[in-house]
Every structure is written in structure tokens, then in C-alpha cells.
Design an enzyme around this catalytic site. Structure first.
Site, PDB file in Angstrom:
ATOM      1  N   LYS A   1      -7.409   4.872 -20.251  1.00  0.00           N
ATOM      2  CA  LYS A   1      -7.652   5.286 -21.631  1.00  0.00           C
ATOM      3  C   LYS A   1      -6.398   5.015 -22.465  1.00  0.00           C
ATOM      4  O   LYS A   1      -5.979   3.891 -22.582  1.00  0.00           O
ATOM      5  CB  LYS A   1      -8.089   6.758 -21.660  1.00  0.00           C
ATOM      6  CG  LYS A   1      -9.182   7.079 -20.616  1.00  0.00           C
ATOM      7  CD  LYS A   1     -10.519   6.392 -20.883  1.00  0.00           C
ATOM      8  CE  LYS A   1     -11.451   6.315 -19.687  1.00  0.00           C
ATOM      9  NZ  LYS A   1     -11.773   7.530 -18.984  1.00  0.00           N
TER      10      LYS A   1
ATOM     11  N   ARG B   1       0.836  -1.207   0.000  1.00  0.00           N
ATOM     12  CA  ARG B   1       0.000   0.000   0.000  1.00  0.00           C
ATOM     13  C   ARG B   1       0.874   1.262   0.000  1.00  0.00           C
ATOM     14  O   ARG B   1       0.483   2.312  -0.518  1.00  0.00           O
ATOM     15  CB  ARG B   1      -0.976   0.021   1.182  1.00  0.00           C
ATOM     16  CG  ARG B   1      -2.115   1.011   0.942  1.00  0.00           C
ATOM     17  CD  ARG B   1      -3.169   1.043   2.040  1.00  0.00           C
ATOM     18  NE  ARG B   1      -2.710   1.799   3.197  1.00  0.00           N
ATOM     19  CZ  ARG B   1      -2.423   1.286   4.384  1.00  0.00           C
ATOM     20  NH1 ARG B   1      -2.565  -0.006   4.591  1.00  0.00           N
ATOM     21  NH2 ARG B   1      -1.998   2.044   5.356  1.00  0.00           N
TER      22      ARG B   1
ATOM     23  N   ASP C   1      -6.901  17.604 -15.562  1.00  0.00           N
ATOM     24  CA  ASP C   1      -7.095  16.254 -16.087  1.00  0.00           C
ATOM     25  C   ASP C   1      -6.542  16.264 -17.517  1.00  0.00           C
ATOM     26  O   ASP C   1      -7.079  16.930 -18.399  1.00  0.00           O
ATOM     27  CB  ASP C   1      -8.593  15.930 -16.069  1.00  0.00           C
ATOM     28  CG  ASP C   1      -8.909  14.510 -16.520  1.00  0.00           C
ATOM     29  OD1 ASP C   1      -8.119  13.947 -17.322  1.00  0.00           O
ATOM     30  OD2 ASP C   1      -9.946  13.966 -16.110  1.00  0.00           O
TER      31      ASP C   1
HETATM   32  C1  LIG Z   1     -12.404   7.884 -17.699  1.00  0.00           C
HETATM   33  C2  LIG Z   1     -12.046   9.248 -17.278  1.00  0.00           C
HETATM   34  C3  LIG Z   1     -11.747   9.542 -15.955  1.00  0.00           C
HETATM   35  C4  LIG Z   1     -11.898   8.547 -14.846  1.00  0.00           C
HETATM   36  O1  LIG Z   1     -11.019   7.515 -14.941  1.00  0.00           O
HETATM   37  P1  LIG Z   1     -11.309   6.043 -14.368  1.00  0.00           P
HETATM   38  O2  LIG Z   1     -10.052   5.343 -14.620  1.00  0.00           O
HETATM   39  O3  LIG Z   1     -12.488   5.510 -15.117  1.00  0.00           O
HETATM   40  O4  LIG Z   1     -11.649   6.210 -12.911  1.00  0.00           O
HETATM   41  C5  LIG Z   1     -11.321  10.820 -15.653  1.00  0.00           C
HETATM   42  N1  LIG Z   1     -11.225  11.772 -16.602  1.00  0.00           N
HETATM   43  C6  LIG Z   1     -11.528  11.534 -17.876  1.00  0.00           C
HETATM   44  C7  LIG Z   1     -11.394  12.626 -18.871  1.00  0.00           C
HETATM   45  C8  LIG Z   1     -11.960  10.268 -18.260  1.00  0.00           C
HETATM   46  O5  LIG Z   1     -12.295  10.047 -19.530  1.00  0.00           O
END
Ligand SMILES: *Cc1c(COP(=O)(O)O)cnc(C)c1O
Length: 389
Positions: free
Chosen positions: A207, A57, A182
């Protein structure tokens, strides 16, 4: 991408001699790591052993290879890996705020991030304002004396608006406010927000970084100072990545540059095809020279990924026929994998968001994969014909 970055993706932080010469790093599927002696425990407790692993962890050798590589790629000091993008987003926000603080957030951000900032954090007396944000004064006028964080996504993954990162970072720094972005859409291959003065970068590695639609994971990249708070959240909330998932992201990263170049080429062809189609009202893709934000986009992005949205000129009936007649585009959420996807984003868009994001019900989001662009366009053409016969 900077000279040498592809080389670094393959070689940075790899030390074959540590692992019996293994070219692909081992998956350390171990919860804990033994001390060699009582004395080693003492040294560890005195903080003298920087590279000693004790409990997964808190840190794991496979995960550490991933974190070091991503920190280098995003040009940050350090990175921590999480079990999901949301794990990374929530930890990075929590690491910077306390009760009574205020967050300014762009309206078009990923919906669960929006919900976390809006309704979840309000339970802990953290307030928020949501702004359009293409005009800097929009963000500036939402700032209050207790504003601590500005939360961004650029380009966003809904209608792909682009925000002036240099200007936002400069304005925030002048006021002692932290910025979080992000950067999932662009990936570190196409954009490094830390270079523009952004404090914290978060990714959903589910992604493009993973790239094969087989893993859910997240990453936070920031400075030496701010990573301490992020690590504390990770340790206390415990949303850690598993060693196998870390290994899958490392494996995906090897082909990130080649995949992103192909996503970009394919997406540009598909976007141009859609833009010229009489049944398309609007294509949202900042890579198109006709996009009103294209100049800003090329001033901060080195390239464009494969996710875009467009509005179909038709009603529910045509939308349904169009989606159902696609053969190569699977109907699915998420994106960034090798395969092309479509999703009727406009249909399911939450109605309770306070913002004024104008999401047309005819909005379709497509993730352009690594197939032959000609085949994808033929598939779209066929679906248009079936939908509008
Ligand atoms: C999918 C996504 C997330 C969240 O990610 P997870 O791995 O599904 O928790 C955050 N920001 C964007 C732009 C996303 O497409």
C-alpha cells in the site's frame, strides 16, 4: 513526525562506501554468498559472524537495508520483510501461538486475516473470539485462560474505526497476552503503535510504503526477543521478499513523507465534500472533526491517510451509475498508490463472517491519490449528477 525522521528516512542505514559509492543501494540478486575459507565457515557456525550473509532465504543485503530502516521508523528493535502483507500477518501470529491457544480478534480487521484466525487456525486447535472492541470491556470479557494473542487493526480499512491502543496494550500486558496490530492504514509516518505498548506491528507494504502500485510485500516489526520467532517462521515457511521488491519499497519510502502529507490534504478535502453532499448518508473517515472517534484518533495518530469509505444514498442502479461515471477513480481493489481508486466494498463483503460488522451494501471505499483535489471533487460531482439525474 518526530524531528529528524525525514532525514533519517533518506540516510538511516545507508553506507555508500560499502557499495562502491552507489547512492541508490544495489539490488543483490544473489541466492547465495561465498565463504572466503573453511575457517570462515567454522566461525559462522559458531555464531561469531553477525553480518555474514549465506543464503537469501535467511537474509540478503538489499533486504537488510529495508528491514533496518523500517525498524527505525516504527521504533522497534528489528524488522523482517515478507513477500506479502499476509505473509507478515500469518508469520507474526504463528510465531506466538501453539495448538490449544486462543486469539481475541477485532471484528473489522482485513478479511483474509480474519479468515486465517477464524477458519484456518481452527484446523490446528487454535480457537478465536471476534469482538467489536471499541469498548475495552468487550475485549476483556472475551479473554480466556488460554488467550495468547489479541489481534488488532486501527484504524481498520473497512469502516475506519479507531481503537484505544494504550488501553488495550496495558490490559494485555497485565495478563501476559501479546498484541499484534496491522498498521497499514496509518503507516509509520502517522502512527507508531510500539510507543503505546503494542508488541508486534505488521504492514502490507503493497500500500503506502511501496506507494506506486507496482509491488506486493509485507513487514513485521517487534522486539529483539520476539523477532527470533518471526525469523524462524520466515525461514521455515519461506515467504521471503525478493531483493528487487525490497529495493522497490526502499525507493517508495524516499517519498513517503511528501506523499502522506498530500494524501492527507486531498483526503480531507474529499471527505468534507462527501460529508456535505445530500446523496451521502455517512462518511467513514477519522480525520473529520465530526467523526465520533476524532478525539481518540488525534490522541494516537499524527495524521490521516487517504483511504475512506462512504454510504451512497441510493440503490443498486445509482451505485452502478455513480461508479461507472467516475473518470479519475479507477475501479480496483488495493489502495495506497499514487492514483485514486474506488471499490464497491459493501457489495462483495463476505456474508459468512460471524461478526456483526454492519456493512451497508451501499458502502463505497475510495483511495484518494495524489491528483489535484479539485479535479477529484469535480469527478465525484459529475458522477453524482449522472447517477441521480
Ligand atoms: C492489503 C492489506 C493486507 C494484505 O497485504 P498483502 O500485501 O496484499 O498480502 C493486510 N492488511 C491490510 C489492512 C491491507 O489493506
Amino acid at each position: 513526525m518526530d524531528k529528524g525522521t525525514r532525514t533519517k528516512i533518506q540516510h538511516y542505514g545507508e553506507d555508500y562506501s560499502k557499495f562502491l559509492g552507489a547512492i541508490s543501494p544495489p539490488i543483490f540478486e544473489a541466492s547465495n554468498f561465498a565463504f572466503s575459507s573453511y575457517e570462515e565457515v567454522e566461525e559462522h557456525q559458531e555464531g561469531k559472524l553477525k553480518d555474514k550473509f549465506t543464503y537469501t532465504r535467511g537474509g540478503n543485503p538489499t533486504v537488510r537495508i529495508l528491514e533496518n530502516k523500517i525498524a527505525m521508523l516504527e521504533k522497534g528493535d528489528a524488522c523482517r520483510a515478507f513477500s506479502s502483507g499476509m505473509g507478515a500477518i500469518t508469520a507474526s501470529i504463528l510465531s506466538l501461538i501453539k495448538g490449544g491457544d486462543h486469539i481475541v480478534c477485532l471484528r473489522g480487521v482485513y478479511n483474509p486475516a480474519y479468515e486465517f484466525i477464524d477458519s484456518y487456525l481452527s484446523r490446528f486447535n487454535v480457537s478465536s473470539s471476534f469482538v467489536e472492541g471499541k469498548d475495552l470491556s468487550d475485549i476483556e470479557s472475551a479473554i480466556r485462560p488460554n488467550t495468547r494473542v489479541i489481534y488488532l487493526e486501527s484504524p481498520n480499512s473497512l469502516i475506519f474505526e479507531v481503537f484505544d491502543l494504550r488501553e488495550i496494550a496495558r490490559m494485555a500486558r497485565e495478563r501476559g497476552i501479546y498484541t499484534i496490530i496491522d498498521n497499514t492504514w496509518a503507516t509509520p509516518y502517522f502512527q507508531n503503535p510500539i510507543e503505546y505498548g503494542i508488541d508486534v506491528v505488521v504492514h502490507s507494504a503493497s500500500k503506502y510504503l511501496g506507494g506506486h502500485s507496482d509491488v506486493v510485500a509485507g513487514l513485521v516489526i517487534t522486539s529483539k526477543e520476539l523477532i527470533k520467532g518471526v525469523s524462524r517462521e520466515l525461514n521455515l515457511i519461506g515467504s521471503i521478499i525478493g531483493p528487487f521488491e525490497a529495493w522497490l519499497i526502499l525507493r517508495g519510502l524516499r517519498s513517503l513523507p511528501s506523499r502522506m502529507e498530500l494524501h492527507q490534504n486531498n483526503a480531507m478535502k474529499v471527505a468534507q465534500y462527501l460529508e456535505n453532499h445530500p446523496r451521502v448518508i455517512k462518511v467513514n473517515y477519522p480525520g473529520l472533526p465530526s467523526n465520533p472517534q476524532h478525539q481518540l484518533a488525534i490522541s494516537q495518530l499524527r495524521g490521516f491517510s487517504g483511504l475512506m469509505s462512504f454510504e451512497l444514498d441510493g440503490g443498486e442502479k445509482e451505485l452502478r451509475k455513480f461508479v461507472n461515471n467516475l473518470k479519475l477513480f479507477a475501479i480496483a481493489v488495493s489502495w495506497g498508490g499514487y492514483e485514486s481508486l474506488i471499490f464497491p466494498t459493501g457489495r462483495g463483503f463476505p456474508k459468512d463472517r460471524k461478526d456483526k460488522v454492519k456493512i451497508s451494501p451501499q458502502l463505497l471505499r475510495i483511495s484518494v491519490g495524489l491528483e489535484d483535489a479539485e479535479d477529484l471533487i469535480e469527478d465525484l460531482e459529475n458522477a453524482f449528477k449522472k447517477a441521480f439525474d
